[in-house]
Design an enzyme around this catalytic site. Structure first.
Site, short mmCIF file in Angstrom:
data_model
loop_
_atom_site.label_atom_id
_atom_site.label_comp_id
_atom_site.label_asym_id
_atom_site.label_seq_id
_atom_site.Cartn_x
_atom_site.Cartn_y
_atom_site.Cartn_z
N HIS A 70 1.00 -1.27 0.10
CA HIS A 70 0.04 -0.02 0.03
C HIS A 70 0.96 1.07 -0.09
CE1 HIS A 70 -3.03 -2.92 1.13
NE2 HIS A 70 -3.87 -1.97 0.72
N PRO A 71 0.36 2.04 -0.96
CA PRO A 71 0.95 3.50 -0.75
C PRO A 71 0.84 4.29 0.57
CG PRO A 71 -0.92 3.91 -1.76
CD PRO A 71 -0.88 2.54 -1.44
N SER A 87 -6.52 3.35 -5.61
CA SER A 87 -6.32 4.16 -4.37
C SER A 87 -6.09 5.60 -4.82
CB SER A 87 -4.45 3.67 -4.48
OG SER A 87 -4.44 2.64 -3.53
N GLU A 90 -9.89 6.78 -4.20
CA GLU A 90 -10.10 6.55 -2.96
C GLU A 90 -9.39 7.95 -2.25
OE1 GLU A 90 -10.20 1.86 -2.82
OE2 GLU A 90 -8.58 2.93 -2.06
N GLN A 91 -8.19 8.32 -2.46
CA GLN A 91 -7.63 9.41 -1.74
C GLN A 91 -8.26 10.55 -2.05
OE1 GLN A 91 -3.40 9.40 -1.28
NE2 GLN A 91 -3.24 7.19 -0.87
#
Lengths: 295, 295, 295, 295
Positions: A70-71, A87, A90-91
């Site tokens: 994950h980042p 991702s 989502e962010q």
């Protein structure tokens, strides 16, 4: 990823099945692989349970690898280098793509502190959070030990996966991953639902700018045609719901003081259960109002 | 001006009487002069009535001169050149000495428009106003004709005079120039007054910064030891009253959600009657609250 | 007994002092006798403390005799034979002179059960009670042992004595033996106190007839000129407060349904602290209302 | 009469059709006869409109005969002689079969006064009324002239017919003849719906006995599984809704006074729109409550 029918997933070749679900868990197709043999699934709930079981049974090296796939949250470097589409969306949903300087600094400091203590990135299911609640979550989790944090990280990863699966797979049953925030304006001066009241929902932030989440008008039943937030988790955080009642009563020629005692009424409250149904009604006259946590 | 006993004013020489009351009406000692012969006065109410009668009976040139004796509101030039001590204190009380740029521009434009239309300065009793209400008053009065505005100006001048007289003269009776803003917090979860709740009253402004007017804590009766505003007019305008109820209930170990559904509760309302008694109570549990215009 | 000034009591002969206070404790002048020497008393509070100390220090035979000097509650035989004027007035105040048959039977049964278990009469300070609360008190105390009941009886006797002393002696200080029940009607439709609302306070009874305690009308402040109950204990018990709001709004030409949604509003509540201040307000529109235990 | 499918009615012989609908209008099969030719009907709404049109277009002698075909309300003689099954059930539904003496006298007097003035019986759709509202309706209509009363009688007869038709005919569409009365209990002390609260709905009567209409318990959502009144008109009249909140809070170990400040809470309100949806919720803590007309 385009949406898939569960019936199709049940009949795909193993390889197609894995391709379709590869990114449900970030960069970790092995989970879909281990799940393929358990097909057919009666519903998406069963499918998710099988994928979660694969994670839960995996050896700890693999679980750690999953975490490390994950980042960092809100990292400009990683965003520049590219996130998975999932991702990234989502962010962005929580506003991590438009942080104020103060917020950016706070996130960077928190990420660094977390990574340097635990050796893996801080993970949280951002669709269930606001910027402010993420920073509080950081603070709450940082004092934990590594084993507790590995467990918490896996739980958050499964929440992320459940939301991705919910979007990806069409099935008769539904994963319980959505909440609802609704309101209702009762005009207790006239004894009827208040129609035509402008309503604005704002997500509050201490460090950065507040964000308008919904802007709508009550219908003839005093409700909004769509829930203020629906079809997704209601992010944990602090909100203000503002109602333009001064104009509503003025339009009905209700006698008022000048300026009107009540004009724009703000209700400030917090959300703590993203999958729950939170109802925040307003009972109002030109001289009084009340609210409560309804259901 | 130091405070004077009415009984002393009744026995002063005419010259001392006029000196004492010279600035009750801005730069207009002739009003005190015309009033001196009517002594003795039974009370400050009778004294004020006599001064007001002198104004009302004066020929219109004199009334116009009275109006022109007043400074522009919020004028930097005039402030630099010096106002009477009374005017200065009055203008400062409402924040005219610390305007934002946007506010300063708005005041200057309004003053100029008014003066160029009527040939005399815009006058309002600022102790009964907020910055925002003054700008609304400007807009409301600008379309009037000169005769209506002369009448309104004289009324405002008499309000200014009444407040100055109230501060200047000690008498058994009192001019009805003061209002009151009060609150009361009832803990309807525990069935008792809510003691120890932090309360902040803020005057809201659209163009400039909001100003904290009072910062206090509720006592054992759920009230504040002093009224939020008292012993003076309650300025017409828009306010926010904020109550820190999250901490109150947390300190009493009341079960709450995390974060608490209610933390800082804002009540937003307007004042329209500066000499009235406005009571804005809060009935509150961790999950609901209500307010109303009380008395 | 006519009212006595404390200053007179302080200078009376011992014999006159004892005569004056003979019946403060039922048929027990010895308590006044033992107290006389401690004169002068600074106030009625000190006088009562001295009399109470005499009771507390008395040997247990004397304390038992004091208990036995009291009549049965609501006994027709004893009422026919004659009570002290004080006992008679006290019992009448709570309605023990006009019991329904069911109530009379309940009291007789309770008295008999109590006396046959303990050998002394059941004593309670009836001015702090209603018929219903006395019967509940009976049930609560009957299972006790004799020593606990002697203690409770003495406490009740002291409460009776305090109320008698409060009525008998004029002093600058006051015994804390009075409570208060008040109301306030806020018209949140019009944003002002509701004046002219008919209010009826009724004491509820399960076995017999309910009794109207007060019948009044709200004044211009939305309050009643006199407290609903004041200058005496507020009897423990169950009450209904009824407000004729239908007529109030009809007289003000407020649009309503036919018949009006709200007409006579009953608030039903219980009193548990006879010496406390209980405030039971009504916030009302033609379509809504709220109440709460205020202070 | 057993229930009939609209599709069957559309295909019946004229004679069977008339037989099936003969008593929709009391003792007046001619209305069904005149309607038969207009078949087929798309729904019960169209069928009712056709029957109503037949009444509206009938000559006034026939309309008068229709009126006279109806029995007196609450007449013991006529009840003994036998009513149609429909009339009997309707009159019983409102309690006309069990009147108190005072009520019986009031009805008899009203019937006689009406019949002797107009020469035809007083008719009202009793399923939309309570005993008390019928007596008020009598008083309101008695001063009218005969032509107005003929019109009103026909309207009431059509309301009776609509309700009979609604029960008799199964169709995809529904006549708008039903209302709903519902409640909801919110525990604003705990911030959740109040489950398990005993609720009793009573129809109030001034002359006779009140009648319990519904006795139920709130479910986990704080609502009742069935509406308090539903699937029929909500009779115009005065009601009391009582909630046993003392026991609810006691079972949850919420600290309360002894006796509890609130135990059984009565809400008293009137219904004015039998076909409307009336929602009467309760927001409650052990120390406060509120209600309002919701929707």
């Amino acid at each position: 990823m385009s949406q898939q029918k569960l019936s199709d997933l049940n009949t795909y070749s193993k390889s197609d099945f894995v391709t379709a679900l590869a990114n449900v868990f970030e960069y970790s197709p092995w989970i879909a692989e281990q799940t393929a043999a358990a097909r057919p699934f009666a519903g998406v709930t069963a499918l998710f349970a099988a994928m979660k079981a694969a994670v839960d049974c995996a050896p700890s090296e693999l679980r750690l690898a999953l975490i490390k796939a994950h980042p960092d949250l809100a990292s400009k470097t990683q965003r520049a280098a590219g996130l998975t589409a999932e991702s990234d969306a989502e962010q962005n949903s929580v506003g991590l793509d438009s942080l104020s300087d103060a917020e950016y600094t706070a996130f960077e400091r928190a990420n660094d502190a977390y990574r340097s203590k635990f050796g893996f990135p801080y993970i949280v299911c951002v669709r269930r959070q606001t910027k402010a609640s993420i920073l509080r979550d950081f603070e709450r989790r940082l004092p934990n030990d590594a084993s507790a944090e590995m467990q918490t990280s896996i739980e958050e990863i499964c929440r992320i996966a459940a939301l991705r699966l919910d979007q990806l797979v069409a099935s008769d049953d539904k994963l319980k991953v959505h909440g609802r925030l609704s309101t209702h304006v009762l005009d207790t001066h006239g004894g009827k639902p208040a129609a035509g009241v402008a309503v604005v929902l704002t997500e509050l932030s201490e460090l950065g700018a507040s964000r308008v989440v919904a802007r709508t008008v009550t219908n003839s039943d005093g409700r909004t045609d769509q829930p203020l937030i629906g079809g997704r988790p209601v992010p944990i955080g602090s909100y203000e719901l503002a109602f333009r009642v001064g104009r509503y009563f003025a339009e009905r020629q209700v006698p008022m003081s000048d300026p009107p005692f009540l004009d724009q009424i703000p209700l400030r409250f917090s959300v703590s259960e993203p999958e729950g149904h939170l109802h925040v009604p307003l009972l109002v006259t030109p001289w009084s109002y009340a609210t409560y946590r309804g259901s």
